[in-house]
Design a protein around this motif. Structure first.
Motif, PDB file in Angstrom:
ATOM      1  N   LEU A   1       0.853  -1.188   0.000  1.00  8.70           N
ATOM      2  CA  LEU A   1       0.000   0.000   0.000  1.00  8.70           C
ATOM      3  C   LEU A   1       0.883   1.230   0.000  1.00  8.70           C
ATOM      4  N   TYR A   2       0.672   2.084  -0.994  1.00 13.08           N
ATOM      5  CA  TYR A   2       1.393   3.348  -1.092  1.00 13.08           C
ATOM      6  C   TYR A   2       0.399   4.483  -0.919  1.00 13.08           C
ATOM      7  N   ASP A   3       0.788   5.490  -0.138  1.00 15.01           N
ATOM      8  CA  ASP A   3      -0.115   6.629   0.052  1.00 15.01           C
ATOM      9  C   ASP A   3      -0.155   7.471  -1.224  1.00 15.01           C
ATOM     10  N   ALA A   4      -0.987   8.486  -1.246  1.00 21.98           N
ATOM     11  CA  ALA A   4      -1.176   9.301  -2.449  1.00 21.98           C
ATOM     12  C   ALA A   4       0.105   9.988  -2.894  1.00 21.98           C
ATOM     13  N   GLY A   5       1.033  10.189  -1.981  1.00 21.30           N
ATOM     14  CA  GLY A   5       2.316  10.802  -2.321  1.00 21.30           C
ATOM     15  C   GLY A   5       3.364   9.808  -2.780  1.00 21.30           C
ATOM     16  N   GLY A   6       3.042   8.507  -2.767  1.00 18.50           N
ATOM     17  CA  GLY A   6       3.968   7.481  -3.245  1.00 18.50           C
ATOM     18  C   GLY A   6       4.837   6.866  -2.162  1.00 18.50           C
ATOM     19  N   ALA A   7       4.538   7.119  -0.884  1.00 15.23           N
ATOM     20  CA  ALA A   7       5.316   6.535   0.212  1.00 15.23           C
ATOM     21  C   ALA A   7       4.682   5.211   0.654  1.00 15.23           C
ATOM     22  N   LEU A   8       5.515   4.234   0.947  1.00 14.03           N
ATOM     23  CA  LEU A   8       5.037   2.933   1.390  1.00 14.03           C
ATOM     24  C   LEU A   8       4.374   3.059   2.758  1.00 14.03           C
ATOM     25  N   ALA A   9       3.146   2.538   2.868  1.00 15.77           N
ATOM     26  CA  ALA A   9       2.406   2.579   4.127  1.00 15.77           C
ATOM     27  C   ALA A   9       2.201   1.180   4.716  1.00 15.77           C
ATOM     28  N   PHE A  10       2.270   0.139   3.870  1.00 17.53           N
ATOM     29  CA  PHE A  10       2.112  -1.240   4.333  1.00 17.53           C
ATOM     30  C   PHE A  10       2.743  -2.160   3.312  1.00 17.53           C
ATOM     31  N   THR A  11       3.369  -3.241   3.790  1.00 17.47           N
ATOM     32  CA  THR A  11       3.868  -4.283   2.900  1.00 17.47           C
ATOM     33  C   THR A  11       3.770  -5.631   3.596  1.00 17.47           C
ATOM     34  N   GLY A  12       3.394  -6.639   2.831  1.00 20.18           N
ATOM     35  CA  GLY A  12       3.314  -7.993   3.375  1.00 20.18           C
ATOM     36  C   GLY A  12       2.014  -8.671   3.019  1.00 20.18           C
ATOM     37  N   GLY A  13       1.670  -9.685   3.792  1.00 22.89           N
ATOM     38  CA  GLY A  13       0.452 -10.422   3.566  1.00 22.89           C
ATOM     39  C   GLY A  13      -0.663  -9.948   4.481  1.00 22.89           C
ATOM     40  N   VAL A  14      -1.875 -10.402   4.201  1.00 24.35           N
ATOM     41  CA  VAL A  14      -3.032  -9.985   5.006  1.00 24.35           C
ATOM     42  C   VAL A  14      -3.769 -11.168   5.625  1.00 24.35           C
ATOM     43  N   THR A  15      -3.180 -12.362   5.543  1.00 35.23           N
ATOM     44  CA  THR A  15      -3.765 -13.525   6.197  1.00 35.23           C
ATOM     45  C   THR A  15      -2.875 -13.906   7.374  1.00 35.23           C
ATOM     46  N   GLY A  16      -3.461 -14.577   8.366  1.00 36.79           N
ATOM     47  CA  GLY A  16      -2.713 -14.982   9.548  1.00 36.79           C
ATOM     48  C   GLY A  16      -1.853 -16.212   9.329  1.00 36.79           C
ATOM     49  N   GLU A  17      -2.190 -16.997   8.320  1.00 38.84           N
ATOM     50  CA  GLU A  17      -1.419 -18.165   7.906  1.00 38.84           C
ATOM     51  C   GLU A  17      -1.953 -18.590   6.548  1.00 38.84           C
ATOM     52  N   ARG A  18      -1.381 -19.630   5.964  1.00 43.21           N
ATOM     53  CA  ARG A  18      -1.800 -20.051   4.621  1.00 43.21           C
ATOM     54  C   ARG A  18      -3.281 -20.398   4.581  1.00 43.21           C
TER      55      ARG A  18
END
Length: 173
Positions: A124-141
């Motif tokens: 997730l990048y904010d409107a200015g192009g800065a990283l706000a989140f990186t990774g997965g969104v599940t707790g496990e597979r």
């Protein structure tokens, strides 16, 4: 004799449970996600809203869980991000089960730019192009349900990488 058979069966069940648990809780590989949107990217970044990138391979059984979690997260996010799904193998026919802004077919170039090595990687990048989140969104597979990573995405305040649970992206670096 019966005790030997039952004992062997119990040992087999225990070993299988350990193997399944280990697989479910072992994250996939990840690469460094750039802190700023890469200038060389051919993916269009939203000008006035955050841009959420989702890197997937449609054949991964964990992809459904990723989109279920993303749907729940996006419903809570304000402002609502533009969602771009980046699909490996050039499969432009893929249609995810959530509303998206664009689908980008990729030969691995964009995956490499954004450090995505596992299906389900989200950036997730904010409107200015800065990283706000990186990774997965599940707790496990394949796991569906509330988890720390999904909450961090909603808060859009966690550029520290979260684990990604999914299949390896074949085109990844």
């Amino acid at each position: 004799m019966v005790f030997t058979v039952v004992g062997a069966w119990l040992v087999g069940v225990a070993i299988a449970a350990v193997v399944v648990f280990d697989h479910a809780t072992t994250p996939g590989a990840d690469g460094p996600t750039p802190a700023r949107w890469p200038d060389a990217s051919r993916i269009a970044r939203a000008a006035t809203a955050p841009t959420l990138l989702v890197f997937v391979t449609p054949g991964c059984p964990c992809t459904r869980a990723t989109f279920t979690e993303l749907g729940a997260a996006i419903d809570q996010m304000r402002p609502r991000p533009a969602v771009v799904v980046v699909v490996e193998h050039g499969d432009a026919s893929y249609r995810p089960p959530i509303e998206v802004t664009a689908i980008v077919s990729d030969d691995g170039t964009e995956m490499a730019r954004f450090g995505a090595r596992t299906s389900g990687h989200v950036a997730l990048y904010d409107a200015g192009g800065a990283l706000a989140f990186t990774g997965g969104v599940t707790g496990e597979r394949g796991h569906i349900g509330d988890n720390v990573s999904r909450r961090a995405l909603v808060a859009a305040a966690s550029p520290t990488p979260h684990r990604v649970y999914g299949c390896a992206l074949d085109n990844a670096p």
